[in-house]
Write an enzyme that holds these catalytic residues in place. Sequence first.
Site, PDB file in Angstrom:
ATOM      1  N   HIS A 170       0.812  -1.215   0.000  1.00 51.09           N
ATOM      2  CA  HIS A 170       0.000   0.000   0.000  1.00 51.09           C
ATOM      3  C   HIS A 170       0.845   1.265   0.000  1.00 51.09           C
ATOM      4  O   HIS A 170       1.989   1.258   0.448  1.00 51.09           O
ATOM      5  CB  HIS A 170      -0.886   0.047   1.254  1.00 51.09           C
ATOM      6  CG  HIS A 170      -1.715  -1.161   1.450  1.00 51.09           C
ATOM      7  ND1 HIS A 170      -1.520  -2.028   2.501  1.00 51.09           N
ATOM      8  CD2 HIS A 170      -2.738  -1.677   0.711  1.00 51.09           C
ATOM      9  CE1 HIS A 170      -2.396  -3.016   2.412  1.00 51.09           C
ATOM     10  NE2 HIS A 170      -3.140  -2.826   1.332  1.00 51.09           N
ATOM     11  N   HIS A 226       0.826   4.737   1.947  1.00 50.60           N
ATOM     12  CA  HIS A 226       0.254   5.276   3.178  1.00 50.60           C
ATOM     13  C   HIS A 226       0.338   6.796   3.183  1.00 50.60           C
ATOM     14  O   HIS A 226       1.142   7.396   2.469  1.00 50.60           O
ATOM     15  CB  HIS A 226       0.943   4.657   4.391  1.00 50.60           C
ATOM     16  CG  HIS A 226       0.466   3.251   4.667  1.00 50.60           C
ATOM     17  ND1 HIS A 226      -0.232   2.930   5.802  1.00 50.60           N
ATOM     18  CD2 HIS A 226       0.548   2.109   3.937  1.00 50.60           C
ATOM     19  CE1 HIS A 226      -0.545   1.637   5.773  1.00 50.60           C
ATOM     20  NE2 HIS A 226      -0.068   1.121   4.639  1.00 50.60           N
ATOM     21  N   HIS A 272      -3.815   4.207   5.093  1.00 54.05           N
ATOM     22  CA  HIS A 272      -3.696   4.188   3.629  1.00 54.05           C
ATOM     23  C   HIS A 272      -3.974   5.575   3.067  1.00 54.05           C
ATOM     24  O   HIS A 272      -4.839   6.304   3.565  1.00 54.05           O
ATOM     25  CB  HIS A 272      -4.709   3.228   3.006  1.00 54.05           C
ATOM     26  CG  HIS A 272      -4.426   1.798   3.297  1.00 54.05           C
ATOM     27  ND1 HIS A 272      -5.199   0.787   2.786  1.00 54.05           N
ATOM     28  CD2 HIS A 272      -3.468   1.192   4.025  1.00 54.05           C
ATOM     29  CE1 HIS A 272      -4.732  -0.380   3.201  1.00 54.05           C
ATOM     30  NE2 HIS A 272      -3.680  -0.153   3.961  1.00 54.05           N
ATOM     31  N   HIS A 315     -11.961   0.889   1.794  1.00 55.84           N
ATOM     32  CA  HIS A 315     -10.854   0.033   1.363  1.00 55.84           C
ATOM     33  C   HIS A 315     -11.362  -0.984   0.345  1.00 55.84           C
ATOM     34  O   HIS A 315     -12.491  -1.457   0.428  1.00 55.84           O
ATOM     35  CB  HIS A 315     -10.254  -0.694   2.575  1.00 55.84           C
ATOM     36  CG  HIS A 315      -9.176  -1.654   2.194  1.00 55.84           C
ATOM     37  ND1 HIS A 315      -7.945  -1.250   1.741  1.00 55.84           N
ATOM     38  CD2 HIS A 315      -9.150  -3.015   2.169  1.00 55.84           C
ATOM     39  CE1 HIS A 315      -7.206  -2.310   1.469  1.00 55.84           C
ATOM     40  NE2 HIS A 315      -7.913  -3.390   1.718  1.00 55.84           N
ATOM     41  N   HIS A 351      -9.260   2.949  -1.744  1.00 54.87           N
ATOM     42  CA  HIS A 351      -8.316   4.015  -1.424  1.00 54.87           C
ATOM     43  C   HIS A 351      -7.348   4.154  -2.601  1.00 54.87           C
ATOM     44  O   HIS A 351      -7.011   3.154  -3.246  1.00 54.87           O
ATOM     45  CB  HIS A 351      -7.470   3.664  -0.194  1.00 54.87           C
ATOM     46  CG  HIS A 351      -8.251   3.368   1.039  1.00 54.87           C
ATOM     47  ND1 HIS A 351      -7.787   2.506   2.001  1.00 54.87           N
ATOM     48  CD2 HIS A 351      -9.433   3.834   1.485  1.00 54.87           C
ATOM     49  CE1 HIS A 351      -8.653   2.449   2.989  1.00 54.87           C
ATOM     50  NE2 HIS A 351      -9.670   3.246   2.689  1.00 54.87           N
ATOM     51  N   ASP A 354      -4.537   1.709  -2.172  1.00 54.49           N
ATOM     52  CA  ASP A 354      -4.789   0.263  -2.198  1.00 54.49           C
ATOM     53  C   ASP A 354      -4.193  -0.337  -3.467  1.00 54.49           C
ATOM     54  O   ASP A 354      -4.781  -0.255  -4.543  1.00 54.49           O
ATOM     55  CB  ASP A 354      -6.290  -0.032  -2.163  1.00 54.49           C
ATOM     56  CG  ASP A 354      -6.933   0.305  -0.827  1.00 54.49           C
ATOM     57  OD1 ASP A 354      -6.205   0.444   0.170  1.00 54.49           O
ATOM     58  OD2 ASP A 354      -8.174   0.425  -0.800  1.00 54.49           O
ATOM     59  N   HIS A 406       3.330  -5.291   3.930  1.00 54.54           N
ATOM     60  CA  HIS A 406       2.749  -5.948   5.110  1.00 54.54           C
ATOM     61  C   HIS A 406       3.141  -7.425   5.197  1.00 54.54           C
ATOM     62  O   HIS A 406       3.537  -8.034   4.202  1.00 54.54           O
ATOM     63  CB  HIS A 406       1.221  -5.833   5.062  1.00 54.54           C
ATOM     64  CG  HIS A 406       0.730  -4.436   5.259  1.00 54.54           C
ATOM     65  ND1 HIS A 406       0.460  -3.908   6.498  1.00 54.54           N
ATOM     66  CD2 HIS A 406       0.461  -3.451   4.365  1.00 54.54           C
ATOM     67  CE1 HIS A 406       0.029  -2.656   6.370  1.00 54.54           C
ATOM     68  NE2 HIS A 406       0.025  -2.354   5.077  1.00 54.54           N
ATOM     69  N   ARG A 431       3.496  -4.190   9.630  1.00 52.11           N
ATOM     70  CA  ARG A 431       4.255  -3.517   8.573  1.00 52.11           C
ATOM     71  C   ARG A 431       5.698  -3.989   8.617  1.00 52.11           C
ATOM     72  O   ARG A 431       6.394  -3.781   9.610  1.00 52.11           O
ATOM     73  CB  ARG A 431       4.153  -2.001   8.774  1.00 52.11           C
ATOM     74  CG  ARG A 431       2.711  -1.530   8.735  1.00 52.11           C
ATOM     75  CD  ARG A 431       2.541  -0.098   9.179  1.00 52.11           C
ATOM     76  NE  ARG A 431       1.121   0.241   9.205  1.00 52.11           N
ATOM     77  CZ  ARG A 431       0.646   1.467   9.188  1.00 52.11           C
ATOM     78  NH1 ARG A 431       1.473   2.507   9.149  1.00 52.11           N
ATOM     79  NH2 ARG A 431      -0.649   1.681   9.212  1.00 52.11           N
TER      80      ARG A 431
END
Length: 179
Positions: A76, A78, A94, A102, A111, A114, A152, A169
């Site tokens: 993602h 952020h 995000h 999401h 998002h 995403d 992630h 993360r």
Amino acid sequence: MKRVTRIPLLMLCSTLAIAGCDSMRSMMTKTHSATSIVLPTKDSVVKGVVRFTQREERVLVSGRITGLTPGPHGFHIHEKGDCSAPDGSSAGPHFNPSTSRHGGLHDDMRHGGDLGNIIADADGVAEFTIEAAGISIGAEPDSVIGRSVIVHAQPDDMKSQPAGNAGPRLGCGLISRAE
């Protein structure tokens, strides 16, 4: 009486005009790009490089991430360009310029950040190319410049709110202009 030839001067002016047009066209179609150097969060060995290239209305996101467990990992953009927290939490949620729910990369509602999952091979290396809408590289409100990339530990399920249940993360990197 001396005869002056104007043809070479006319050719020179025409050449300069064409060169000027080509230069202007090059400036107008200039490709915007950015890069992120992903570094491990605490107790992780995940690292890599991610490149962003503006392609008209979409951004091409490509990269290579190492140190992963084999299989899918949530990937993602952020909100904040801050990787200072040991667990990467300083990068915030995000990136969501459209204030959507999401979702997956190809969902109508998602998002901007995403980007789905990247897939690590048996050696823990993920090489990927993603084409994403809803983000840009530049000065627009949907620009990724100054934000961060997060890798992630688990796959993004593309539906759990607010972030896809992708787990801790493992890697974080600031997105900076590469021009």
